[in-house]
Design a protein around this motif. Structure first.
Motif, PDB file in Angstrom:
ATOM      1  N   TYR A   1      73.685  19.701  60.057  1.00  0.00           N
ATOM      2  CA  TYR A   1      73.369  21.092  60.379  1.00  0.00           C
ATOM      3  C   TYR A   1      73.896  22.017  59.298  1.00  0.00           C
ATOM      4  CZ  TYR A   1      72.981  25.486  62.886  1.00  0.00           C
ATOM      5  OH  TYR A   1      72.645  26.769  63.252  1.00  0.00           O
TER       6      TYR A   1
ATOM      7  N   LEU B   1      71.319  28.238  56.970  1.00  0.00           N
ATOM      8  CA  LEU B   1      69.863  28.068  57.041  1.00  0.00           C
ATOM      9  C   LEU B   1      69.362  27.922  58.478  1.00  0.00           C
ATOM     10  CD1 LEU B   1      69.390  25.490  54.128  1.00  0.00           C
ATOM     11  CD2 LEU B   1      68.937  27.950  54.067  1.00  0.00           C
TER      12      LEU B   1
ATOM     13  N   LEU C   1      69.394  25.183  60.095  1.00  0.00           N
ATOM     14  CA  LEU C   1      68.557  23.999  59.902  1.00  0.00           C
ATOM     15  C   LEU C   1      69.283  22.762  60.401  1.00  0.00           C
ATOM     16  CD1 LEU C   1      66.105  22.526  58.614  1.00  0.00           C
ATOM     17  CD2 LEU C   1      67.446  22.426  56.497  1.00  0.00           C
TER      18      LEU C   1
ATOM     19  N   ILE D   1      68.934  18.584  60.730  1.00  0.00           N
ATOM     20  CA  ILE D   1      68.235  17.430  60.163  1.00  0.00           C
ATOM     21  C   ILE D   1      68.596  16.217  60.998  1.00  0.00           C
ATOM     22  CG2 ILE D   1      67.914  15.957  58.139  1.00  0.00           C
ATOM     23  CD1 ILE D   1      68.837  18.362  56.423  1.00  0.00           C
TER      24      ILE D   1
ATOM     25  N   GLU E   1      65.513  24.686  69.197  1.00  0.00           N
ATOM     26  CA  GLU E   1      64.640  25.634  68.507  1.00  0.00           C
ATOM     27  C   GLU E   1      64.634  26.990  69.227  1.00  0.00           C
ATOM     28  OE1 GLU E   1      60.982  23.392  68.252  1.00  0.00           O
ATOM     29  OE2 GLU E   1      61.436  22.762  66.199  1.00  0.00           O
TER      30      GLU E   1
ATOM     31  N   ILE F   1      66.909  27.595  65.653  1.00  0.00           N
ATOM     32  CA  ILE F   1      67.202  26.495  64.722  1.00  0.00           C
ATOM     33  C   ILE F   1      65.904  25.799  64.331  1.00  0.00           C
ATOM     34  CG2 ILE F   1      68.352  24.247  64.501  1.00  0.00           C
ATOM     35  CD1 ILE F   1      70.457  25.363  66.507  1.00  0.00           C
ATOM     36  N   GLN F   2      65.740  25.557  63.044  1.00  0.00           N
ATOM     37  CA  GLN F   2      64.590  24.794  62.555  1.00  0.00           C
ATOM     38  C   GLN F   2      64.991  23.332  62.438  1.00  0.00           C
ATOM     39  OE1 GLN F   2      62.465  26.437  59.184  1.00  0.00           O
ATOM     40  NE2 GLN F   2      63.535  28.376  59.490  1.00  0.00           N
TER      41      GLN F   2
ATOM     42  N   LEU G   1      64.155  19.351  60.859  1.00  0.00           N
ATOM     43  CA  LEU G   1      63.489  18.384  59.982  1.00  0.00           C
ATOM     44  C   LEU G   1      63.864  17.009  60.503  1.00  0.00           C
ATOM     45  CD1 LEU G   1      64.124  19.754  56.372  1.00  0.00           C
ATOM     46  CD2 LEU G   1      61.967  19.727  57.620  1.00  0.00           C
TER      47      LEU G   1
ATOM     48  N   ILE H   1      63.736  18.904  52.098  1.00  0.00           N
ATOM     49  CA  ILE H   1      64.845  19.734  52.572  1.00  0.00           C
ATOM     50  C   ILE H   1      64.948  20.969  51.711  1.00  0.00           C
ATOM     51  CG2 ILE H   1      67.351  19.862  52.909  1.00  0.00           C
ATOM     52  CD1 ILE H   1      67.254  16.800  53.488  1.00  0.00           C
TER      53      ILE H   1
END
Length: 115
Positions: free
Chosen positions: A58, A62, A64, A66, A90, A94-95, A97, A115
């Motif tokens: 995390y 960002l 983000l 992962i 989300e 939070i995005q 990947l 990324i």
């Protein structure tokens, strides 16, 4: 710009520590690329607890997450749980990947590019 406060469950701290000590090969490979702010100076945490979940990696700046999905994620029940978990996280902005364990081992160049 103020940082968004995202809730977390402190009871997950011990489990997160245990997961950090028992990372998969794919997680270790990616951590080697992310640690020490190697990726454009962004700070990533591993096995970060957010709300009632733990994400593999995390980046707070960002927002983000992962996830590295191993073989256990190939089953419908696990897929459904992952889907609900991802939707919940989300909802905090939070995005996500997602990469497979095999992508970590065979295509790190494109993983890092994504990324």
């Amino acid at each position: 710009m103020s940082k968004k406060i995202i809730p977390y469950n402190p009871a997950l701290k011990a489990l997160a520590r245990k997961l950090r000590k028992n990372m998969t090969d794919g997680e270790l490979l990616l951590w080697d690329e992310l640690k020490n702010d190697k990726l454009l100076g962004f700070d990533f945490d591993r096995q970060r607890f957010i709300d009632n979940y733990i994400v593999d990696f995390y980046c707070k700046d960002l927002m983000l997450a992962i996830e590295i999905d191993g073989m256990s994620h190939n089953y419908q029940e696990a897929f459904n749980k992952d889907e609900l978990r991802q939707q919940k996280l989300e909802s905090f902005g939070i995005q996500f990947l997602r990469f497979s364990e095999s992508e970590m081992k065979t295509d790190m160049f494109n993983v890092m590019r994504t990324i």
